[in-house]
Design a protein around this motif. Structure first.
Motif, PDB file in Angstrom:
ATOM      1  N   PRO A  99     -31.841 -78.610  45.766  1.00 14.53           N
ATOM      2  CA  PRO A  99     -31.140 -78.814  44.351  1.00 14.53           C
ATOM      3  C   PRO A  99     -30.398 -77.368  43.675  1.00 14.53           C
ATOM      4  N   GLY A 100     -29.429 -77.507  42.901  1.00 12.94           N
ATOM      5  CA  GLY A 100     -28.806 -76.374  42.382  1.00 12.94           C
ATOM      6  C   GLY A 100     -27.677 -75.725  43.369  1.00 12.94           C
ATOM      7  N   THR A 101     -27.658 -76.356  44.685  1.00 10.96           N
ATOM      8  CA  THR A 101     -26.363 -76.042  45.565  1.00 10.96           C
ATOM      9  C   THR A 101     -25.056 -75.881  44.914  1.00 10.96           C
ATOM     10  N   ASN A 102     -24.313 -74.937  44.940  1.00 11.31           N
ATOM     11  CA  ASN A 102     -23.028 -74.984  44.602  1.00 11.31           C
ATOM     12  C   ASN A 102     -22.099 -75.961  45.306  1.00 11.31           C
ATOM     13  N   LEU A 103     -21.995 -77.074  44.782  1.00 11.37           N
ATOM     14  CA  LEU A 103     -21.264 -78.472  45.360  1.00 11.37           C
ATOM     15  C   LEU A 103     -19.818 -77.908  46.190  1.00 11.37           C
ATOM     16  N   GLY A 104     -19.239 -77.437  45.039  1.00 10.74           N
ATOM     17  CA  GLY A 104     -17.876 -76.887  45.509  1.00 10.74           C
ATOM     18  C   GLY A 104     -17.835 -75.966  46.825  1.00 10.74           C
ATOM     19  N   LEU A 105     -18.842 -75.085  46.821  1.00  6.18           N
ATOM     20  CA  LEU A 105     -18.897 -74.465  48.071  1.00  6.18           C
ATOM     21  C   LEU A 105     -19.340 -74.960  49.247  1.00  6.18           C
ATOM     22  N   LEU A 106     -20.345 -76.041  49.099  1.00  7.69           N
ATOM     23  CA  LEU A 106     -20.963 -76.865  50.025  1.00  7.69           C
ATOM     24  C   LEU A 106     -19.558 -77.776  50.571  1.00  7.69           C
ATOM     25  N   ARG A 107     -19.019 -78.286  49.585  1.00 10.05           N
ATOM     26  CA  ARG A 107     -18.060 -79.178  50.253  1.00 10.05           C
ATOM     27  C   ARG A 107     -16.735 -78.291  51.044  1.00 10.05           C
ATOM     28  N   LEU A 108     -16.386 -77.031  50.569  1.00  8.58           N
ATOM     29  CA  LEU A 108     -15.404 -76.492  51.263  1.00  8.58           C
ATOM     30  C   LEU A 108     -15.762 -75.896  52.377  1.00  8.58           C
ATOM     31  N   GLU A 109     -17.111 -75.295  52.590  1.00  6.77           N
ATOM     32  CA  GLU A 109     -17.496 -74.767  53.870  1.00  6.77           C
ATOM     33  C   GLU A 109     -18.222 -76.031  54.673  1.00  6.77           C
ATOM     34  N   GLY A 110     -18.594 -77.038  54.204  1.00  2.77           N
ATOM     35  CA  GLY A 110     -18.903 -78.005  55.064  1.00  2.77           C
ATOM     36  C   GLY A 110     -17.518 -78.768  55.820  1.00  2.77           C
ATOM     37  N   ARG A 111     -16.443 -78.752  55.166  1.00  6.30           N
ATOM     38  CA  ARG A 111     -15.382 -79.274  55.860  1.00  6.30           C
ATOM     39  C   ARG A 111     -14.836 -78.195  56.773  1.00  6.30           C
ATOM     40  N   LYS A 112     -15.046 -76.925  56.359  1.00  7.03           N
ATOM     41  CA  LYS A 112     -14.324 -75.933  57.524  1.00  7.03           C
ATOM     42  C   LYS A 112     -15.286 -76.106  58.728  1.00  7.03           C
ATOM     43  N   THR A 113     -16.521 -76.179  58.507  1.00  7.21           N
ATOM     44  CA  THR A 113     -17.559 -76.213  59.717  1.00  7.21           C
ATOM     45  C   THR A 113     -17.038 -77.584  60.487  1.00  7.21           C
TER      46      THR A 113
END
Length: 128
Positions: A99-113
């Motif tokens: 909880p509290g994860t920066n979702l914008g960062l998660l989406r960006l880095e998840g897509r890159k990975t």
């Protein structure tokens, strides 16, 4: 999949964890739910199977709704998030975060990975 490519996938997943400290773990599996690489502590087989099912349902819904090519699904729960990314036509990447994860960062880095995993998988023959 050759051992060296599995290790390359593991390294990409480890780098994702470094870039997003709130990530609890991740798993890369084939679209059939077979684990390719994982840093989850438990339930790897079940998580892989469910990831495959989420990918199939998400792709179907995206297609049926006329929304283009599936990219990601985010599930939000009281104890965090499960994010699912298409990593090319052969792999699904699942990332579990607190909880509290920066979702914008998660989406960006998840897509890159996911894009990096797709590039790695394109060098071998994983069944579709």
């Amino acid at each position: 999949m050759p051992v060296e490519l599995r290790e390359e996938i593991r390294r990409e997943m480890a780098m994702l964890r470094e870039r997003i400290p709130d990530v609890d773990g991740s798993i890369a599996c084939s679209v059939d739910g077979l684990t390719i690489a994982s840093d989850l502590r438990s339930d790897t087989e079940q998580t892989g199977a469910l990831s495959s099912a989420v990918l199939a349902l998400s792709r179907r819904m995206t297609s049926m709704a006329g929304k283009g090519t599936f990219e990601e699904t985010l599930i939000s729960g009281t104890n965090g998030y499960a994010a699912f990314y298409a990593a090319g036509p052969k792999i699904v990447l699942t990332v579990l975060a607190r909880p509290g994860t920066n979702l914008g960062l998660l989406r960006l880095e998840g897509r890159k990975t996911a894009a990096r995993l797709a590039a790695i998988s394109s060098r071998t023959s994983i069944p579709q």
